[in-house]
Write a protein that holds these residues in place. Structure first.
Motif, short mmCIF file in Angstrom:
data_model
loop_
_atom_site.label_atom_id
_atom_site.label_comp_id
_atom_site.label_asym_id
_atom_site.label_seq_id
_atom_site.Cartn_x
_atom_site.Cartn_y
_atom_site.Cartn_z
N ARG A 134 4.20 42.93 4.12
CA ARG A 134 3.81 43.20 2.73
C ARG A 134 4.80 44.20 2.16
O ARG A 134 4.82 45.37 2.54
N ALA A 135 5.66 43.70 1.29
CA ALA A 135 6.63 44.58 0.63
C ALA A 135 5.99 45.21 -0.60
O ALA A 135 5.00 44.71 -1.15
N ALA A 136 6.56 46.31 -1.05
CA ALA A 136 6.02 47.02 -2.21
C ALA A 136 7.17 47.57 -3.04
O ALA A 136 8.24 47.89 -2.51
N ARG A 137 6.94 47.67 -4.33
CA ARG A 137 7.88 48.31 -5.24
C ARG A 137 7.09 49.03 -6.32
O ARG A 137 6.00 48.61 -6.70
N TYR A 138 7.66 50.13 -6.81
CA TYR A 138 6.99 50.95 -7.80
C TYR A 138 7.52 50.58 -9.18
O TYR A 138 8.73 50.57 -9.42
N ALA A 167 9.29 41.21 -4.53
CA ALA A 167 9.84 42.09 -3.49
C ALA A 167 9.68 41.42 -2.14
O ALA A 167 8.72 40.67 -1.91
N PRO A 168 10.60 41.68 -1.20
CA PRO A 168 11.81 42.51 -1.33
C PRO A 168 13.01 41.68 -1.75
O PRO A 168 12.96 40.45 -1.76
N ASP A 169 14.11 42.37 -2.06
CA ASP A 169 15.35 41.71 -2.44
C ASP A 169 16.14 41.39 -1.17
O ASP A 169 16.86 42.24 -0.65
N LEU A 170 15.99 40.16 -0.68
CA LEU A 170 16.64 39.80 0.58
C LEU A 170 18.12 39.50 0.40
O LEU A 170 18.84 39.43 1.40
N VAL A 200 10.63 48.52 4.89
CA VAL A 200 10.21 49.91 5.08
C VAL A 200 10.95 50.84 4.13
O VAL A 200 10.36 51.77 3.56
N ASP A 201 12.26 50.61 3.93
CA ASP A 201 13.00 51.43 2.96
C ASP A 201 12.46 51.26 1.55
O ASP A 201 12.53 52.18 0.73
N GLY A 202 11.92 50.06 1.25
CA GLY A 202 11.33 49.85 -0.07
C GLY A 202 10.08 50.67 -0.31
O GLY A 202 9.67 50.85 -1.47
#
Length: 387
Positions: A134-138, A167-170, A200-202
């Motif tokens: 599960r990716a996340a972005r603010y 997300a994420p930008d692969l 994780v960096d995201g």
């Protein structure tokens, strides 16, 4: 990277029972009108392609970039020591079934990738790893956390990513890996590490954005903003989703690390994965702290609102008490002044036959009666603290 197994051609491979069950039935022949509509370019709408990017690599270097899945399958069969990296975004059922038939993917994993809305998990089906992230972005403008879902199939000579969400930008992950051929030549496990690291960096900007929101909420709480309760509730719900995205990752990465020796993971790659595990643990602890902080802030806000309501009720009660005291005073003086008015009104009636009209002491008696009544009422009201 382990030596690639010889892949049989699609022509000589029969479909398994589950693939035959999931495969759509053959469509009926088109009618004349449908055939005419298909031949007319004005009525034909091109569907957006699901394949974001597909590439074949050998020794960490890209050797080709096929445009379709069929070309990718064909070139991978020709490359005896190559690795395919296929990126899909919201693929169709037919595309996933084609991938399942070519790479022998487990039906349960394919079903999860079709339906999406899965919790993060790690499953091993034979030589294939199936990972859900599960990716996340603010989002700065609405001050919200947007969650995306990513499914990753990792086999001996292939990596397939199925993305549901922005997300994420692969593409950035692919560029980073292609710029590091020494890392990319370690094989599909290295690609999985890069994807995990990107996800994780995201989380880092999300954590920073949430921390900023919590700081603003604390200011609004002590400022008495009436809309802050709604903001706390909405952010708390997002933190629940964030917990569901980060907490399972800790166990997933520890599961990968326990299999290092069993599956012969490269030493350098082990160090990278341990670093990602440390970052995930730190992020998970921060998210747990955020949720606890929001719970405490909500409690403080409820206490402050209650105190404010009590103060307002106390002020209203004091105002009502003061108003009641004024009414008492006014009523007391009205009653005192009413007594002489009553006596004077009686003696002001001009009847010819009244006993007191011819009495010599009638006037002093009337005045004295007024005074006695007024003094008596004044003493009574004074003892009751009305005056």
């Amino acid at each position: 990277m382990s030596e690639r197994r010889v892949r049989p051609t699609a022509k000589g491979r029969g479909k398994s029972a589950w693939l035959r069950a999931l495969a759509p039935a053959a469509p009926p022949p088109p009618t004349e009108k449908q055939a005419a509509d298909r031949s007319d370019p004005a009525t034909t709408e091109a569907e957006p392609p699901s394949i974001v990017q597909a590439a074949l690599y050998r020794d960490g270097v890209r050797v080709s970039a096929p445009a379709t899945l069929a070309e990718t399958f064909r070139e991978l069969r020709e490359q005896r020591s190559g690795m395919a990296w296929i990126g899909l975004a919201r693929p169709t059922e037919a595309e996933l079934l084609s991938l399942a038939a070519e790479f022998d993917l487990h039906p349960l994993a394919v079903e999860d990738a079709m339906e999406a809305h899965q919790r993060p998990k790690l499953e091993r089906y034979g030589e294939t790893l199936f990972v859900v992230l599960r990716a996340a972005r603010y989002l700065d403008a609405p001050e919200e956390v947007d969650f995306g879902e990513l499914h990753v199939f990792v086999g001996p000579d292939f990596v397939i990513t199925v993305r549901h969400g922005a997300a994420p930008d692969l593409s950035a992950v692919r560029s980073r890996m292609e710029a590091s051929p020494d890392l990319l030549k370690l094989g599909p496990e290295a690609v999985l590490y890069a994807i995990l690291d990107a996800v994780v960096d995201g989380y880092v900007p999300v954590v920073a954005g949430v921390q900023n929101d919590i700081d603003e909420i604390e200011t609004e709480v002590f400022r008495g903003d009436p809309e802050v309760s709604r903001r706390i509730y909405e952010l708390s719900r997002e933190m629940v989703e964030f917990q569901r995205a980060t907490r399972p990752l800790v166990g997933m990465l520890h599961g990968l690390m326990t299999g290092f020796s069993k599956y012969g993971t490269d030493d350098e790659l082990q160090r990278y994965l341990r670093d990602v595990a440390d970052h995930v643990t730190h992020t998970s602890e921060r998210v747990d702290g955020f949720r606890q902080a929001l719970t405490e802030i909500l409690t403080v806000n409820a206490t402050l609102v209650t105190q404010q309501q009590n103060a307002e009720m106390r002020a209203l009660a004091e105002a009502g008490f003061e108003q009641n005291e004024e009414i008492k005073r006014i009523s007391s003086w009205a009653a005192i002044l009413f007594a002489p008015t009553l006596v004077g009104t009686i003696y002001g009636m001009n009847f010819p036959h009244m006993p007191e009209l011819g009495w010599r002491f009638g006037y002093p008696f009337a005045v004295g009666l007024m005074g006695v009544i007024c003094v008596s009422l004044y003493v009574i009201f004074k003892r009751r603290d009305w005056l």
